[in-house]
Design a protein around this motif. Structure first.
Motif, mmCIF file in Angstrom:
data_model
loop_
_atom_site.group_PDB
_atom_site.id
_atom_site.type_symbol
_atom_site.label_atom_id
_atom_site.label_comp_id
_atom_site.label_asym_id
_atom_site.label_seq_id
_atom_site.Cartn_x
_atom_site.Cartn_y
_atom_site.Cartn_z
ATOM 1 N N LEU A 198 -6.643 14.840 -9.871
ATOM 2 C CA LEU A 198 -6.269 13.430 -9.912
ATOM 3 C C LEU A 198 -5.550 13.076 -8.619
ATOM 4 C CD1 LEU A 198 -4.750 13.224 -13.497
ATOM 5 C CD2 LEU A 198 -6.994 12.459 -12.772
ATOM 6 N N PHE A 199 -5.844 11.893 -8.114
ATOM 7 C CA PHE A 199 -5.220 11.417 -6.884
ATOM 8 C C PHE A 199 -4.773 9.974 -7.068
ATOM 9 C CE2 PHE A 199 -8.617 14.375 -5.806
ATOM 10 C CZ PHE A 199 -7.959 15.300 -5.005
ATOM 11 N N THR A 200 -3.617 9.622 -6.520
ATOM 12 C CA THR A 200 -3.207 8.217 -6.477
ATOM 13 C C THR A 200 -3.843 7.630 -5.227
ATOM 14 O OG1 THR A 200 -1.183 8.805 -5.303
ATOM 15 C CG2 THR A 200 -1.018 8.534 -7.695
ATOM 16 N N ALA A 201 -5.130 7.374 -5.342
ATOM 17 C CA ALA A 201 -5.892 6.931 -4.179
ATOM 18 C C ALA A 201 -7.172 6.243 -4.624
ATOM 19 C CB ALA A 201 -6.246 8.129 -3.301
ATOM 20 N N ALA A 202 -7.726 5.497 -3.695
ATOM 21 C CA ALA A 202 -9.045 4.895 -3.875
ATOM 22 C C ALA A 202 -10.004 5.616 -2.933
ATOM 23 C CB ALA A 202 -8.997 3.411 -3.548
ATOM 24 N N LEU A 203 -11.214 5.770 -3.363
ATOM 25 C CA LEU A 203 -12.227 6.404 -2.529
ATOM 26 C C LEU A 203 -12.916 5.323 -1.704
ATOM 27 C CD1 LEU A 203 -13.489 9.167 -1.982
ATOM 28 C CD2 LEU A 203 -15.192 8.635 -3.720
ATOM 29 N N GLN A 204 -12.789 5.424 -0.396
ATOM 30 C CA GLN A 204 -13.447 4.487 0.513
ATOM 31 C C GLN A 204 -14.328 5.298 1.441
ATOM 32 O OE1 GLN A 204 -10.512 2.048 2.432
ATOM 33 N NE2 GLN A 204 -9.940 1.035 0.531
ATOM 34 N N MET A 223 0.846 -1.185 0.000
ATOM 35 C CA MET A 223 0.000 0.000 0.000
ATOM 36 C C MET A 223 0.884 1.239 0.000
ATOM 37 S SD MET A 223 -3.178 1.278 0.094
ATOM 38 C CE MET A 223 -4.057 -0.212 0.251
ATOM 39 N N ALA A 224 0.495 2.212 -0.756
ATOM 40 C CA ALA A 224 1.255 3.455 -0.852
ATOM 41 C C ALA A 224 1.139 4.248 0.442
ATOM 42 C CB ALA A 224 0.728 4.282 -2.017
ATOM 43 N N ASP A 225 2.220 4.922 0.780
ATOM 44 C CA ASP A 225 2.211 5.761 1.971
ATOM 45 C C ASP A 225 1.914 7.212 1.631
ATOM 46 O OD1 ASP A 225 2.862 3.631 3.616
ATOM 47 O OD2 ASP A 225 5.005 3.941 3.333
ATOM 48 N N THR A 226 2.257 7.606 0.407
ATOM 49 C CA THR A 226 2.138 9.000 0.009
ATOM 50 C C THR A 226 1.091 9.153 -1.076
ATOM 51 O OG1 THR A 226 4.481 9.309 0.476
ATOM 52 C CG2 THR A 226 3.413 10.984 -0.851
ATOM 53 N N LEU A 227 0.244 10.113 -0.892
ATOM 54 C CA LEU A 227 -0.782 10.435 -1.874
ATOM 55 C C LEU A 227 -0.207 11.453 -2.854
ATOM 56 C CD1 LEU A 227 -3.925 10.305 -2.551
ATOM 57 C CD2 LEU A 227 -4.063 12.407 -1.226
ATOM 58 N N LEU A 228 -0.136 11.079 -4.138
ATOM 59 C CA LEU A 228 0.261 12.035 -5.168
ATOM 60 C C LEU A 228 -1.009 12.644 -5.734
ATOM 61 C CD1 LEU A 228 2.965 10.032 -7.166
ATOM 62 C CD2 LEU A 228 3.324 11.727 -5.366
ATOM 63 N N LYS A 229 -0.916 13.902 -6.147
ATOM 64 C CA LYS A 229 -2.095 14.532 -6.726
ATOM 65 C C LYS A 229 -1.698 15.529 -7.793
ATOM 66 C CE LYS A 229 -2.437 18.074 -3.181
ATOM 67 N NZ LYS A 229 -3.260 18.699 -2.164
ATOM 68 N N CYS A 230 -2.635 15.773 -8.675
ATOM 69 C CA CYS A 230 -2.501 16.794 -9.706
ATOM 70 C C CYS A 230 -3.784 17.605 -9.663
ATOM 71 C CB CYS A 230 -2.331 16.148 -11.077
ATOM 72 S SG CYS A 230 -2.563 17.313 -12.439
ATOM 73 N N THR A 271 -7.865 8.237 -8.926
ATOM 74 C CA THR A 271 -9.218 8.744 -8.741
ATOM 75 C C THR A 271 -9.307 10.102 -9.417
ATOM 76 O OG1 THR A 271 -9.519 7.540 -6.681
ATOM 77 C CG2 THR A 271 -10.921 9.462 -7.023
ATOM 78 N N LEU A 272 -10.351 10.285 -10.209
ATOM 79 C CA LEU A 272 -10.583 11.515 -10.961
ATOM 80 C C LEU A 272 -11.728 12.287 -10.322
ATOM 81 C CD1 LEU A 272 -10.394 13.340 -13.537
ATOM 82 C CD2 LEU A 272 -11.919 11.691 -14.647
ATOM 83 N N LYS A 279 -17.153 10.785 -22.620
ATOM 84 C CA LYS A 279 -15.991 11.128 -23.448
ATOM 85 C C LYS A 279 -14.777 11.460 -22.587
ATOM 86 C CE LYS A 279 -18.336 12.616 -27.605
ATOM 87 N NZ LYS A 279 -18.513 13.679 -28.591
ATOM 88 N N VAL A 280 -14.977 12.242 -21.533
ATOM 89 C CA VAL A 280 -13.858 12.596 -20.652
ATOM 90 C C VAL A 280 -13.352 11.353 -19.922
ATOM 91 C CG1 VAL A 280 -13.159 13.944 -18.634
ATOM 92 C CG2 VAL A 280 -14.549 15.002 -20.410
ATOM 93 N N GLN A 281 -14.261 10.520 -19.444
ATOM 94 C CA GLN A 281 -13.843 9.294 -18.764
ATOM 95 C C GLN A 281 -13.111 8.358 -19.726
ATOM 96 O OE1 GLN A 281 -17.689 8.197 -17.222
ATOM 97 N NE2 GLN A 281 -17.304 9.190 -15.252
ATOM 98 N N GLY A 282 -13.563 8.305 -20.971
ATOM 99 C CA GLY A 282 -12.878 7.491 -21.974
ATOM 100 C C GLY A 282 -11.480 8.008 -22.253
ATOM 101 N N ARG A 283 -11.351 9.327 -22.369
ATOM 102 C CA ARG A 283 -10.027 9.924 -22.594
ATOM 103 C C ARG A 283 -9.118 9.671 -21.394
ATOM 104 N NH1 ARG A 283 -6.024 10.445 -25.690
ATOM 105 N NH2 ARG A 283 -4.781 12.301 -25.337
ATOM 106 N N PHE A 284 -9.667 9.768 -20.198
ATOM 107 C CA PHE A 284 -8.911 9.483 -18.976
ATOM 108 C C PHE A 284 -8.386 8.043 -19.009
ATOM 109 C CE2 PHE A 284 -9.202 8.039 -14.418
ATOM 110 C CZ PHE A 284 -8.070 8.696 -13.969
ATOM 111 N N LYS A 285 -9.238 7.107 -19.381
ATOM 112 C CA LYS A 285 -8.825 5.701 -19.455
ATOM 113 C C LYS A 285 -7.716 5.513 -20.487
ATOM 114 C CE LYS A 285 -10.548 0.979 -20.035
ATOM 115 N NZ LYS A 285 -9.209 0.512 -19.997
#
Length: 115
Positions: free
Chosen positions: A15-21, A1-8, A33-34, A51-57
Motif C-alpha cells: 500500500l502506498f499513499t500515492a497516485a500512479l501517474q 500535496m503530500a511530501d512524504t510517501l507512506l507505505k505498508c 494505491t494497492l 473480493k479483495v478490492q471490495g475488502r480494501f474499499k
C-alpha cells in the motif's frame, strides 16, 4: 500535496499513499494505491480480485476521517493479508504453479486429496 510517501509492505500486499501517474508513484494525501501479489504467487480470477478490492474499499472507508499513518496502513495491509488467506483456504484462490517462488507462504494447498 503530500511530501512524504507512506507505505505498508506485507508478503502479498503493498500500500502506498500515492497516485500512479504513468509509471511513477506521486505522493498524495487523499489516495491509496494497492499493489496486490507483486510476486504473482497466486492465480487470480475476476471474482477473487473483486473480493479483495471490495475488502480494501471497506477498510479504507472505515479509516476515513482518521489520521493517515504508518499504523493505519499496516492495519489495512494486515487485514488484507488475512483476507487473502481466507480466500485461499476456502478454495477461491490458488497458488500459481508457474510462480517464481513455491513456498506456500499461506499454508499448504487445501485440496480433497490432501484433506
Amino acid at each position: 500535496m503530500a511530501d512524504t510517501l507512506l507505505k505498508c509492505t506485507t508478503r502479498h500486499v503493498r500500500l502506498f499513499t500515492a497516485a500512479l501517474q504513468e509509471e511513477d508513484l506521486v505522493p498524495s494525501d487523499d489516495q491509496l494505491t494497492l499493489d496486490l501479489d507483486p510476486d504473482n504467487e497466486f492465480l487470480w480470477d475476476a471474482a477473487s480480485l473483486a473480493k479483495v478490492q471490495g475488502r480494501f474499499k471497506e477498510l479504507v472507508d472505515a479509516a476515513a476521517g482518521g489520521e493517515l499513518s504508518d499504523y493505519t496502513l499496516r492495519r489495512i495491509g494486515t487485514d488484507l493479508e488475512g483476507f487473502i488467506r481466507q480466500l485461499l483456504q476456502a478454495g477461491e484462490l490458488s497458488y500459481n504453479p508457474d510462480g517464481r517462488v513455491q513456498n506456500f507462504s499461506m499454508g499448504l494447498p487445501r485440496t480433497p486429496e490432501l484433506l
